[in-house]
Design an enzyme around this catalytic site. Sequence first.
Site, short mmCIF file in Angstrom:
data_model
loop_
_atom_site.label_atom_id
_atom_site.label_comp_id
_atom_site.label_asym_id
_atom_site.label_seq_id
_atom_site.Cartn_x
_atom_site.Cartn_y
_atom_site.Cartn_z
N GLY A 321 0.82 -1.21 0.00
CA GLY A 321 0.00 0.00 0.00
C GLY A 321 0.85 1.25 0.00
O GLY A 321 0.52 2.25 -0.66
N TRP A 324 2.21 1.63 -3.47
CA TRP A 324 1.15 2.10 -4.37
C TRP A 324 1.09 3.62 -4.39
O TRP A 324 0.83 4.24 -5.42
CB TRP A 324 -0.20 1.54 -3.92
CG TRP A 324 -1.36 2.05 -4.73
CD1 TRP A 324 -1.83 1.54 -5.90
CD2 TRP A 324 -2.20 3.18 -4.43
NE1 TRP A 324 -2.91 2.29 -6.35
CE2 TRP A 324 -3.15 3.29 -5.47
CE3 TRP A 324 -2.24 4.10 -3.39
CZ2 TRP A 324 -4.13 4.28 -5.49
CZ3 TRP A 324 -3.21 5.09 -3.40
CH2 TRP A 324 -4.14 5.17 -4.44
N HIS A 325 1.36 4.25 -3.24
CA HIS A 325 1.27 5.70 -3.15
C HIS A 325 2.39 6.41 -3.89
O HIS A 325 2.23 7.57 -4.29
CB HIS A 325 1.26 6.15 -1.69
CG HIS A 325 -0.08 6.01 -1.03
ND1 HIS A 325 -0.51 4.82 -0.47
CD2 HIS A 325 -1.09 6.89 -0.85
CE1 HIS A 325 -1.72 4.99 0.04
NE2 HIS A 325 -2.10 6.22 -0.19
N GLY A 326 3.51 5.78 -4.06
CA GLY A 326 4.60 6.46 -4.75
C GLY A 326 5.78 5.54 -4.97
O GLY A 326 6.04 4.63 -4.18
N PHE A 472 -0.47 9.86 -7.65
CA PHE A 472 -0.45 8.48 -7.17
C PHE A 472 -1.24 7.57 -8.09
O PHE A 472 -1.17 6.39 -7.97
CB PHE A 472 -1.00 8.41 -5.75
CG PHE A 472 -0.22 9.25 -4.77
CD1 PHE A 472 1.14 9.41 -4.90
CD2 PHE A 472 -0.86 9.89 -3.72
CE1 PHE A 472 1.86 10.19 -4.01
CE2 PHE A 472 -0.16 10.66 -2.82
CZ PHE A 472 1.20 10.81 -2.97
#
Length: 472
Positions: A321, A324-326, A472
Amino acid sequence: MLFPTATFAIFFMIVLPLSWLLQPRGELWRPFIVTASFVFYAAWDWRFCFLLAFSIAWNYVLAAAIHRRRDERARKQLLVLALAGNLGLLGYFKYYDFFVTSTNNLFALAGVDLPLETRSILLPVGISFFTFMGISYVVDVYRRDFEPVGFGTFASYLSFFPHLVAGPIVRPGELIPQLRTPRDPRYVDTSRAFFLIGTGLFMKVVIANHLAANIVDQVFGAPNQHSSLEVLVAIYAYAVQIYSDFFGYTNIAIGIALLLGFTFPQNFDAPYSATSITDFWRRWHMTLSRWLRDYLYIPLGGNRGGTLLTYRNLMLTMLIGGLWHGAGWTFVVWGGIHGTALVVERWWRGRPGFVERPWTRGRRAWHRFVTFQVVCFAWIFFRADSFADAWTLVHRLFTAWGEPSPLVTTGVLAAIVVGIGSQYLPRRFPLQVMAFFSRLPVPAQATVLAVGLLVIHAMGPEGVAPFIYFRF
């Protein structure tokens, strides 16, 4: 195309009446809304419309093929192919340079010089969101939780412009049934829609942009030049900024969808009033939290394999997770902090003889305070450009007290108080405001909206910064 701009206002004033005009005839409305969504997406970079079109075609064709097959091995092979296509595109556009750089650095430690070169690939806006929605559709069809739909309906689902570039992540069962049934304008809750759009604009244009311009960008951009007080306030300010920015976007998106006749799921529920990290993730980016739970944590085994495997699955889910954001190790550390906190909380509650004590006002306040500090500490790594900057901020937080703090202004402190305090308002408050607004005559409603927009415009800085979650 940003929501709080004149360009989008003109676009929406054209789309809204035409959408309602065509709603009774789905065979006309679906091509229209897909075209409008592609026009919306093309405003960022028209070349990426081909990527969106490919994602629509890829997931539609493979989901239909999975549904037709009766042999489980063939169905699983098609599912793997569908996931590989989705994750391959996401991996190339979002993570190629990250993995190349990380691999080069790893081999350089062993004295090996690899010939891998970065490509400075431009990240398509919203690719993470529509990729996750495509995956959920294919997986739900594979699980036989959802029947495949026609191409026009699926294209409308995946490209629908209110959620296209930054969510919320809307699952097939939440939106597709609405797309298959003509909407009735008599049942549109306009009071709620205007309230959501108004609060979203205020939180984004006034609160988030003010904090970004007046303290956050300056402190995180030069972490070694600011006092401890400025660093501390900047960390809290960023916590409020990212909440106000993303909460503001999703409120606007939900409100716009509502004006078009469609209901999106809620994405935030006062996350900074959470009493634990577990509670925080029930309240923060709720559509992503549920997606990670249903399509990653549970398939990994969830809590079915015993204590240690449960801890592993929690940690893997949060690490992924974070990534996934960066595309950066700082995001992985951010996910790791949250994963560690979730594991510790699970261990604490799972001790032999553990009994949850009744909540008292003081105990609840203490848990909220500690949870907020953990969340804010993790935000340091989320926002910092590098580990060096993150550790510099942590160091300055403890070693530069007493230095001048010109960035800590009344306006900054007021914005932080408003951003956090808004999450402690009674749940009935927005309902009361919407009920009051709905009882006003139409001219009065128009006056309130006009005055509200003028106030937001006057209080906001010049120009509108892109929403944080666009990258993102």
